[in-house]
Design a protein around this motif. Structure first.
Motif, PDB file in Angstrom:
ATOM      1  N   TYR A   9     -19.153  45.056  84.742  1.00 10.33           N
ATOM      2  CA  TYR A   9     -20.057  45.256  85.883  1.00 10.33           C
ATOM      3  C   TYR A   9     -19.251  45.635  87.114  1.00 10.33           C
ATOM      4  O   TYR A   9     -18.203  45.036  87.366  1.00 10.33           O
ATOM      5  CB  TYR A   9     -20.821  43.938  86.136  1.00 10.33           C
ATOM      6  N   ALA A  13     -18.284  44.543  95.860  1.00 13.21           N
ATOM      7  CA  ALA A  13     -16.935  44.168  96.319  1.00 13.21           C
ATOM      8  C   ALA A  13     -15.971  43.836  95.189  1.00 13.21           C
ATOM      9  O   ALA A  13     -14.764  43.841  95.379  1.00 13.21           O
ATOM     10  CB  ALA A  13     -17.036  42.964  97.262  1.00 13.21           C
ATOM     11  N   VAL A  16     -16.000  43.398  87.473  1.00 15.29           N
ATOM     12  CA  VAL A  16     -15.901  42.328  86.486  1.00 15.29           C
ATOM     13  C   VAL A  16     -15.508  42.945  85.146  1.00 15.29           C
ATOM     14  O   VAL A  16     -16.140  43.914  84.704  1.00 15.29           O
ATOM     15  CB  VAL A  16     -17.256  41.593  86.357  1.00 15.29           C
ATOM     16  N   GLN A  70     -15.377  28.087  88.301  1.00 22.58           N
ATOM     17  CA  GLN A  70     -15.075  29.096  87.287  1.00 22.58           C
ATOM     18  C   GLN A  70     -13.579  29.315  87.067  1.00 22.58           C
ATOM     19  O   GLN A  70     -13.172  29.835  86.040  1.00 22.58           O
ATOM     20  CB  GLN A  70     -15.667  30.429  87.759  1.00 22.58           C
ATOM     21  N   VAL A  82     -11.500  33.998  85.127  1.00 23.83           N
ATOM     22  CA  VAL A  82     -12.559  32.996  85.348  1.00 23.83           C
ATOM     23  C   VAL A  82     -13.374  32.760  84.077  1.00 23.83           C
ATOM     24  O   VAL A  82     -13.357  33.582  83.159  1.00 23.83           O
ATOM     25  CB  VAL A  82     -13.539  33.434  86.477  1.00 23.83           C
ATOM     26  N   MET A  87     -24.995  33.731  85.086  1.00 25.43           N
ATOM     27  CA  MET A  87     -25.250  33.556  86.519  1.00 25.43           C
ATOM     28  C   MET A  87     -26.722  33.286  86.816  1.00 25.43           C
ATOM     29  O   MET A  87     -27.613  33.910  86.236  1.00 25.43           O
ATOM     30  CB  MET A  87     -24.801  34.794  87.306  1.00 25.43           C
ATOM     31  N   GLU A 180     -22.735  31.029  94.807  1.00 22.50           N
ATOM     32  CA  GLU A 180     -23.480  31.423  93.601  1.00 22.50           C
ATOM     33  C   GLU A 180     -22.997  30.554  92.448  1.00 22.50           C
ATOM     34  O   GLU A 180     -21.784  30.362  92.285  1.00 22.50           O
ATOM     35  CB  GLU A 180     -23.225  32.900  93.258  1.00 22.50           C
ATOM     36  N   GLY A 191     -19.468  29.866  90.711  1.00 22.36           N
ATOM     37  CA  GLY A 191     -18.912  31.167  90.346  1.00 22.36           C
ATOM     38  C   GLY A 191     -18.699  32.042  91.562  1.00 22.36           C
ATOM     39  O   GLY A 191     -18.634  31.573  92.705  1.00 22.36           O
ATOM     40  N   ASP A 192     -18.571  33.333  91.307  1.00 28.93           N
ATOM     41  CA  ASP A 192     -18.422  34.382  92.320  1.00 28.93           C
ATOM     42  C   ASP A 192     -17.228  34.108  93.236  1.00 28.93           C
ATOM     43  O   ASP A 192     -16.104  34.026  92.746  1.00 28.93           O
ATOM     44  CB  ASP A 192     -19.726  34.565  93.094  1.00 28.93           C
TER      45      ASP A 192
HETATM   46  P1  ADP Z   1     -22.659  42.149  94.032  1.00 31.84           P
HETATM   47  O1  ADP Z   1     -23.165  42.017  92.620  1.00 31.84           O
HETATM   48  O2  ADP Z   1     -23.465  41.325  94.991  1.00 31.84           O
HETATM   49  O3  ADP Z   1     -22.481  43.546  94.469  1.00 31.84           O
HETATM   50  P2  ADP Z   1     -19.806  41.590  93.627  1.00 31.84           P
HETATM   51  O4  ADP Z   1     -19.258  42.924  93.932  1.00 31.84           O
HETATM   52  O5  ADP Z   1     -19.090  40.413  94.165  1.00 31.84           O
HETATM   53  O6  ADP Z   1     -21.279  41.369  94.103  1.00 31.84           O
HETATM   54  O7  ADP Z   1     -19.908  41.514  92.042  1.00 31.84           O
HETATM   55  C1  ADP Z   1     -19.558  40.430  91.316  1.00 31.84           C
HETATM   56  C2  ADP Z   1     -20.666  40.140  90.307  1.00 31.84           C
HETATM   57  O8  ADP Z   1     -20.148  39.274  89.310  1.00 31.84           O
HETATM   58  C3  ADP Z   1     -21.851  39.443  90.918  1.00 31.84           C
HETATM   59  O9  ADP Z   1     -23.030  39.999  90.388  1.00 31.84           O
HETATM   60  C4  ADP Z   1     -21.701  37.988  90.487  1.00 31.84           C
HETATM   61  O10 ADP Z   1     -22.945  37.344  90.343  1.00 31.84           O
HETATM   62  C5  ADP Z   1     -20.986  38.140  89.158  1.00 31.84           C
HETATM   63  N1  ADP Z   1     -20.103  37.014  88.833  1.00 31.84           N
HETATM   64  C6  ADP Z   1     -19.294  36.356  89.690  1.00 31.84           C
HETATM   65  N2  ADP Z   1     -18.607  35.392  89.078  1.00 31.84           N
HETATM   66  C7  ADP Z   1     -18.985  35.419  87.777  1.00 31.84           C
HETATM   67  C8  ADP Z   1     -18.627  34.646  86.623  1.00 31.84           C
HETATM   68  N3  ADP Z   1     -17.730  33.666  86.698  1.00 31.84           N
HETATM   69  N4  ADP Z   1     -19.239  34.940  85.445  1.00 31.84           N
HETATM   70  C9  ADP Z   1     -20.148  35.945  85.377  1.00 31.84           C
HETATM   71  N5  ADP Z   1     -20.507  36.717  86.419  1.00 31.84           N
HETATM   72  C10 ADP Z   1     -19.942  36.470  87.613  1.00 31.84           C
END
Ligand code: ADP
Ligand code: UDP
Length: 238
Positions: A9, A13, A16, A70, A82, A87, A180, A191-192
């Motif tokens: 994903y 910012a 993943v 995480q 992590v 989520m 989050e 997380g996040d």
């Molecule tokens: P956004 O989705 O708001 O644009 P980011 O660029 O920070 O934000 O993207 C990070 C994405 O990963 C977010 O959708 C967040 O919910 C997700 N995320 C963060 N930490 C984890 C985790 N430990 N496991 C799964 N998904 C995560």
């Protein structure tokens, strides 16, 4: 050694990545900085590195205080390993002082103390501009169970106690922040990220803004402020 594999994903910012361990992910903190639900995006040199190291530092403090997080391992300047969480699409916001959307919504003065601190939920949905929701809606739409919401609220207030004291000792006011959570093996886990992108921090003496409001409001010195916050807390950057 766990290896990064495919991109799962790309957020505003962070990117993943999947890994060779299906229970783990890599979060890559990019320099992209967005505001107004992604309407404005800029590259800010060094921001990814600062937020990654800052987030790792804060999550360790929260873990030490008994909040499940995480975080597994800091991998590089801008990457962290992590747990892969399922989520919950709801953001938890605690406020110690009025700012941002609370000021716009209720017309109160920025900076008034909120006693006791407040708790709000917002649906994570950029297209709808992250509308405010509540526990009842979250349960009805199956975003989370009542028990999960209660746990998220308890952990968010606990994080507020720990972090407000930490920032206070470093001469800063923790005005508000967003967390989050997700589910891992049936447990609610933080997380996040926690970084100046997702909280408000003011200098205690001057009330100078040291967070993403510098970007939102075009005040300049965004990365310099993030770096100052990290330095004041003793986060090792280089
Ligand atoms: P956004 O989705 O708001 O644009 P980011 O660029 O920070 O934000 O993207 C990070 C994405 O990963 C977010 O959708 C967040 O919910 C997700 N995320 C963060 N930490 C984890 C985790 N430990 N496991 C799964 N998904 C995560
Ligand atoms: N916040 C965030 N992501 C969002 C919405 C809010 O990290 O999608 C953070 C924001 O940085 C602030 C707190 O949550 O620290 C409260 O934000 P607020 O509701 O005041 O909204 P904003 O003024 O950011 O629109």
């Amino acid at each position: 050694m766990v290896q990064k594999t495919t991109e799962l994903y790309r957020g505003k910012a962070k990117t993943v990545y999947n890994t060779t361990d299906h229970n783990l992910l890599v979060l890559h903190f990019r320099n992209d900085t967005s505001a107004f639900d992604g309407e404005r995006i800029e590259q800010l040199d060094r921001k990814g590195m600062i937020n990654n190291k800052f987030n790792y530092f804060i999550m360790q403090k929260l873990q030490d205080a008994g909040i499940p997080t995480q975080v597994e391992q800091l991998l590089s300047d801008d990457e962290v390993l992590v747990k892969k969480l399922n989520m919950i699409p709801v953001e938890c916001v605690v406020r110690n002082f009025a700012a941002g959307s609370l000021v716009r919504r209720l017309g109160v003065a920025e900076g008034i103390a909120l006693t006791p601190p407040t708790f709000e939920l917002f649906l994570k949905n950029d297209a709808l501009h992250d509308p405010m929701v509540n526990e009842s809606l979250a349960v009805a739409f199956n975003w989370a169970t009542e028990d999960q919401l209660a746990k998220m609220k308890q952990l968010t207030f606990k994080a507020n106690e720990v972090l407000a004291a930490l920032f206070d000792a470093a001469g800063m006011m923790l005005v508000d922040f967003k967390l989050e959570f997700g589910v891992f093996n049936g447990e609610i886990v933080l997380g996040d990220e926690f970084s100046p992108d997702g909280c408000r921090l003011w200098d205690k003496a001057t009330r100078k803004k040291l967070d993403k409001d510098r970007f939102r409001q075009g005040l300049g010195g965004v990365v310099e402020a993030y770096e100052e916050v990290a330095n004041r807390l003793g986060v090792k950057l280089d």
